[in-house]
Motif scaffolding. Structure first.
Motif, short mmCIF file in Angstrom:
data_model
loop_
_atom_site.label_atom_id
_atom_site.label_comp_id
_atom_site.label_asym_id
_atom_site.label_seq_id
_atom_site.Cartn_x
_atom_site.Cartn_y
_atom_site.Cartn_z
N ILE A 36 -4.44 -18.59 37.59
CA ILE A 36 -4.00 -19.95 37.25
C ILE A 36 -3.42 -20.00 35.84
O ILE A 36 -2.53 -20.77 35.57
CB ILE A 36 -5.18 -20.95 37.36
N ASN A 39 -4.49 -23.50 32.81
CA ASN A 39 -5.12 -24.61 33.51
C ASN A 39 -4.93 -25.94 32.78
O ASN A 39 -5.82 -26.78 32.75
CB ASN A 39 -6.61 -24.32 33.70
N HIS A 42 -5.40 -28.89 35.18
CA HIS A 42 -6.58 -28.76 36.03
C HIS A 42 -6.24 -28.26 37.43
O HIS A 42 -6.87 -28.64 38.40
CB HIS A 42 -7.36 -30.08 36.09
N ALA A 44 -6.80 -25.35 38.62
CA ALA A 44 -7.90 -24.53 39.14
C ALA A 44 -8.88 -25.39 39.92
O ALA A 44 -9.34 -25.00 40.99
CB ALA A 44 -8.61 -23.79 38.01
N ASN A 67 -7.61 -18.51 33.45
CA ASN A 67 -8.41 -18.99 34.57
C ASN A 67 -7.94 -18.31 35.85
O ASN A 67 -6.74 -18.23 36.12
CB ASN A 67 -8.24 -20.51 34.73
#
Length: 81
Positions: A36, A39, A42, A44, A67
């Motif tokens: 990811i 992130n 958000h 993830a 992430n």
């Protein structure tokens, strides 16, 4: 098992095609790594929710400040430890 071929850079992809991408790339008994990155938005958490609600084992990890999500099939034969 060589995971190098099962890493997908997910930074440039959107979470709307997550299921399709995972279904195409993940085979029974394998683990897929979705990288990811930072992130910021958000992603993830969104991708984690999508996959876990659709029958996949998903584990969040942080590797070298990036992430990542580890994804595997959720069934009686294949388990991710």
């Amino acid at each position: 098992m060589d995971l190098q071929n099962n890493i997908i850079n997910f930074e440039s992809l959107n979470d709307k095609n997550t299921l399709e991408l995972v279904q195409d790339r993940l085979k029974p008994g394998e683990t897929l790594i979705l990288d990811i990155g930072n992130n910021y938005f958000h992603q993830a958490d969104k991708v984690y929710d999508i996959l876990s609600k659709n029958g996949y084992y998903v584990r969040k990890t942080l590797v070298n400040g990036r992430n990542q999500l580890l994804v595997a099939f959720e069934d009686g034969k294949h388990k991710m430890y």
